[in-house]
Design an enzyme around this catalytic site. Structure first.
Site, mmCIF file in Angstrom:
data_model
loop_
_atom_site.group_PDB
_atom_site.id
_atom_site.type_symbol
_atom_site.label_atom_id
_atom_site.label_comp_id
_atom_site.label_asym_id
_atom_site.label_seq_id
_atom_site.Cartn_x
_atom_site.Cartn_y
_atom_site.Cartn_z
ATOM 1 N N ASP A 61 0.855 -1.181 0.000
ATOM 2 C CA ASP A 61 0.000 0.000 0.000
ATOM 3 C C ASP A 61 0.892 1.233 0.000
ATOM 4 O OD1 ASP A 61 -1.793 2.030 0.404
ATOM 5 O OD2 ASP A 61 -2.646 1.234 2.260
ATOM 6 N N ASN A 88 0.507 6.100 -10.378
ATOM 7 C CA ASN A 88 -0.842 5.877 -10.893
ATOM 8 C C ASN A 88 -1.846 5.494 -9.803
ATOM 9 O OD1 ASN A 88 -2.909 5.042 -13.056
ATOM 10 N ND2 ASN A 88 -2.585 3.135 -11.940
ATOM 11 N N TYR A 153 -11.304 15.209 -4.293
ATOM 12 C CA TYR A 153 -10.601 14.550 -5.398
ATOM 13 C C TYR A 153 -10.012 15.582 -6.355
ATOM 14 C CZ TYR A 153 -9.741 11.079 -9.080
ATOM 15 O OH TYR A 153 -9.171 10.269 -10.028
ATOM 16 N N ALA A 155 -9.166 18.591 -5.576
ATOM 17 C CA ALA A 155 -8.077 19.275 -4.869
ATOM 18 C C ALA A 155 -6.784 18.475 -4.917
ATOM 19 C CB ALA A 155 -8.480 19.534 -3.419
ATOM 20 N N LYS A 157 -5.911 15.979 -6.950
ATOM 21 C CA LYS A 157 -5.397 15.772 -8.304
ATOM 22 C C LYS A 157 -4.809 17.063 -8.880
ATOM 23 C CE LYS A 157 -6.065 11.358 -9.040
ATOM 24 N NZ LYS A 157 -4.911 10.463 -9.266
#
Length: 267
Positions: A61, A88, A153, A155, A157
């Site tokens: 993780d 990714n 999300y 923010a 990215k």
């Protein structure tokens, strides 16, 4: 950059865009390590790719310090060095900000932003030793056009995108290039719980098309890869030149969009 012979680490490589990137890299003669949090899907992906070339899997993780350390150590042990790092791995939880749990918000920050920053930091000595290296950060089209119900999300990215831009300039002339990818809606397991369709701006393309575009960007030394074609380009221009028009467009879709994405979760 010539992909043949390159040593590649792809996080979140057991499915979706990451798996597709690994497949393209192997087809071009690279050696690849993929990572994933879940051992069974990772093992399935490695077994599927084995016939295509030199592939290894690391079950870890990257959202944790222990996972990042294991990922990098095992990748370097397997590959003998590192030329391409593809950040990714990611997760999403859609919905209104006030109904999104603190744990889900923290998970998105940890996996989508903090993990790639810290993994890249740890990998820089190996990338620098390569002399011809690339870091690929897989952001999202939502980083370019903020969408309602994807506040956190968007923010993280957008933060990942600006991290990549700043790092590219920091490393300019030092043998490490940085590319940021902005996929649009993509047909991946991460999108299965999203019921929004093209009428709501969620057209979906195959992960293989996104991967091919990213690899072409690496080969060309591109700064960014933006998916979505002319429609996305027009929306980006409108968001820059007339953001109020984008606000009004989302207002007209808001109730339907909220219902369609309320169960969108992949963390």
């Amino acid at each position: 950059m010539e992909i043949t012979g390159k040593r590649v680490l792809v996080t979140g490589g057991s499915s979706g865009i990451g798996l597709a990137i690994a497949r393209v890299c192997l087809a071009k003669g690279a050696k690849v390590v993929i990572t994933g949090r879940r051992p069974d899907p990772l093992a399935t992906a490695v077994a599927e790719l084995k016939a295509s070339g030199s592939i290894w899997g690391v079950s870890a993780d990257v959202g944790t310090a222990t996972g990042r350390a294991a990922t990098l150590k095992q990748a370097l042990d397997a590959l003998g060095g590192l030329d391409i790092l593809v950040n990714n791995a990611g997760g999403v939880r859609a919905g209104r900000l006030e109904t999104t749990s603190e744990a889900d918000i923290e998970a998105m920050v940890a996996v989508d932003l903090l993990a790639p920053i810290l993994l890249t930091r740890a990998a820089l000595p190996a990338l620098r030793a390569s002399g011809d290296a690339v870091v690929v950060n897989v952001a999202s089209g939502i980083a370019l056009i903020g969408a309602p119900f994807y506040t956190t999300y968007a923010a993280v990215k957008a933060g990942l995108a600006r991290f990549g831009e700043a790092l590219r300039r920091e490393l300019k002339g030092e043998g490490i290039h940085v590319l940021t990818a902005y996929p649009g809606g993509t047909d991946t397991p991460m999108m299965r719980s999203n019921r929004a369709g093209p009428e709501l701006g969620f057209s979906r393309e195959p992960a293989s098309d996104v991967a091919e575009a990213i690899i072409a960007g690496i080969e060309a030394g591109a700064f960014e890869v933006i998916r979505g074609g002319e429609t996305r380009a027009k929306m980006i221009a409108m968001n820059r030149d007339n953001p109020e028009a984008v606000d009004e467009r989302f207002l007209g879709l808001k109730s339907v969009l909220e219902d369609a994405v309320k169960d969108h979760s992949a963390l």
